[in-house]
Design a protein around this motif. Structure first.
Motif, mmCIF file in Angstrom:
data_model
loop_
_atom_site.group_PDB
_atom_site.id
_atom_site.type_symbol
_atom_site.label_atom_id
_atom_site.label_comp_id
_atom_site.label_asym_id
_atom_site.label_seq_id
_atom_site.Cartn_x
_atom_site.Cartn_y
_atom_site.Cartn_z
ATOM 1 N N MET A 1 0.844 -1.170 0.000
ATOM 2 C CA MET A 1 0.000 0.000 0.000
ATOM 3 C C MET A 1 0.895 1.240 0.000
ATOM 4 S SD MET A 1 -2.262 1.280 3.305
ATOM 5 C CE MET A 1 -1.187 0.540 4.484
ATOM 6 N N ALA A 2 0.649 2.152 -0.925
ATOM 7 C CA ALA A 2 1.378 3.414 -0.956
ATOM 8 C C ALA A 2 0.702 4.384 0.011
ATOM 9 C CB ALA A 2 1.377 3.986 -2.362
ATOM 10 N N THR A 3 1.453 4.873 0.956
ATOM 11 C CA THR A 3 0.906 5.786 1.950
ATOM 12 C C THR A 3 1.306 7.210 1.611
ATOM 13 O OG1 THR A 3 2.831 5.384 3.344
ATOM 14 C CG2 THR A 3 0.858 4.079 3.802
ATOM 15 N N LEU A 4 0.596 8.148 2.182
ATOM 16 C CA LEU A 4 0.881 9.572 2.027
ATOM 17 C C LEU A 4 1.403 10.097 3.352
ATOM 18 C CD1 LEU A 4 -2.424 10.566 0.195
ATOM 19 C CD2 LEU A 4 -0.196 10.072 -0.849
ATOM 20 N N TRP A 5 2.504 10.826 3.284
ATOM 21 C CA TRP A 5 3.125 11.378 4.479
ATOM 22 C C TRP A 5 3.065 12.898 4.420
ATOM 23 C CZ3 TRP A 5 7.139 8.692 7.691
ATOM 24 C CH2 TRP A 5 7.030 7.311 7.592
ATOM 25 N N GLY A 6 2.835 13.513 5.579
ATOM 26 C CA GLY A 6 2.816 14.969 5.655
ATOM 27 C C GLY A 6 3.454 15.458 6.936
ATOM 28 N N ILE A 7 4.062 16.633 6.845
ATOM 29 C CA ILE A 7 4.679 17.288 8.004
ATOM 30 C C ILE A 7 4.137 18.708 8.089
ATOM 31 C CG2 ILE A 7 6.844 18.207 8.966
ATOM 32 C CD1 ILE A 7 6.872 15.212 9.101
ATOM 33 N N ASP A 53 11.089 9.179 11.660
ATOM 34 C CA ASP A 53 11.512 7.892 12.234
ATOM 35 C C ASP A 53 10.418 7.289 13.116
ATOM 36 O OD1 ASP A 53 14.028 7.842 11.009
ATOM 37 O OD2 ASP A 53 15.028 8.775 12.725
ATOM 38 N N LEU A 54 9.809 8.112 13.958
ATOM 39 C CA LEU A 54 8.752 7.620 14.847
ATOM 40 C C LEU A 54 7.531 7.156 14.059
ATOM 41 C CD1 LEU A 54 9.015 10.297 17.689
ATOM 42 C CD2 LEU A 54 9.623 7.869 17.854
ATOM 43 N N LEU A 55 7.168 7.884 13.005
ATOM 44 C CA LEU A 55 6.037 7.477 12.165
ATOM 45 C C LEU A 55 6.338 6.151 11.468
ATOM 46 C CD1 LEU A 55 5.048 10.909 10.591
ATOM 47 C CD2 LEU A 55 3.674 9.564 12.200
ATOM 48 N N ALA A 56 7.570 5.985 11.001
ATOM 49 C CA ALA A 56 7.955 4.735 10.342
ATOM 50 C C ALA A 56 7.846 3.563 11.316
ATOM 51 C CB ALA A 56 9.372 4.850 9.784
ATOM 52 N N LYS A 57 8.314 3.761 12.534
ATOM 53 C CA LYS A 57 8.216 2.697 13.540
ATOM 54 C C LYS A 57 6.767 2.362 13.848
ATOM 55 C CE LYS A 57 12.493 3.176 16.137
ATOM 56 N NZ LYS A 57 13.110 3.615 17.384
ATOM 57 N N GLU A 58 5.944 3.387 14.008
ATOM 58 C CA GLU A 58 4.550 3.171 14.394
ATOM 59 C C GLU A 58 3.746 2.484 13.291
ATOM 60 O OE1 GLU A 58 0.754 5.796 15.896
ATOM 61 O OE2 GLU A 58 2.760 6.407 16.513
ATOM 62 N N GLY A 60 5.174 0.753 10.587
ATOM 63 C CA GLY A 60 5.855 -0.357 9.949
ATOM 64 C C GLY A 60 6.187 -0.076 8.486
ATOM 65 N N GLN A 61 6.074 1.166 8.083
ATOM 66 C CA GLN A 61 6.343 1.595 6.700
ATOM 67 C C GLN A 61 7.721 2.249 6.650
ATOM 68 O OE1 GLN A 61 4.018 1.653 3.948
ATOM 69 N NE2 GLN A 61 2.785 0.316 5.234
ATOM 70 N N PRO A 62 8.418 2.117 5.521
ATOM 71 C CA PRO A 62 9.667 2.887 5.381
ATOM 72 C C PRO A 62 9.317 4.363 5.233
ATOM 73 C CG PRO A 62 9.153 1.760 3.330
ATOM 74 C CD PRO A 62 8.137 1.289 4.352
#
Length: 69
Positions: A1-7, A53-58, A60-62
């Motif tokens: 699944m392709a996720t969308l990331w935002g800051i 980094d925290l979002l990736a850990k939570e 499980g996505q790179p």
């Protein structure tokens, strides 16, 4: 699944979110850390990386190669 990331980079906080495009109203992960802007540019960059980094850990996505800011 392709996720969308935002800051969201603000004066007092940096908030990050990871979304599944098929359900954008239900974030897979959302968190915030203090900006600590008085500590300077290098610290702010480190805080952004910390959020990623925290979002990736939570989730499980790179960490995404593209992140909306």
């Amino acid at each position: 699944m392709a996720t969308l990331w935002g800051i969201d980079l603000g004066g007092t906080k940096i908030e990050g979110v990871v979304l599944d495009p098929s359900a954008p109203d239900k974030p897979l992960a959302r968190l915030r850390v203090p900006t600590d802007a008085e500590k300077g540019y290098t610290h702010i960059r480190a805080q952004i990386l910390k959020v990623c980094d925290l979002l990736a850990k939570e989730t499980g996505q790179p960490i995404a190669r593209r992140i909306g800011m």
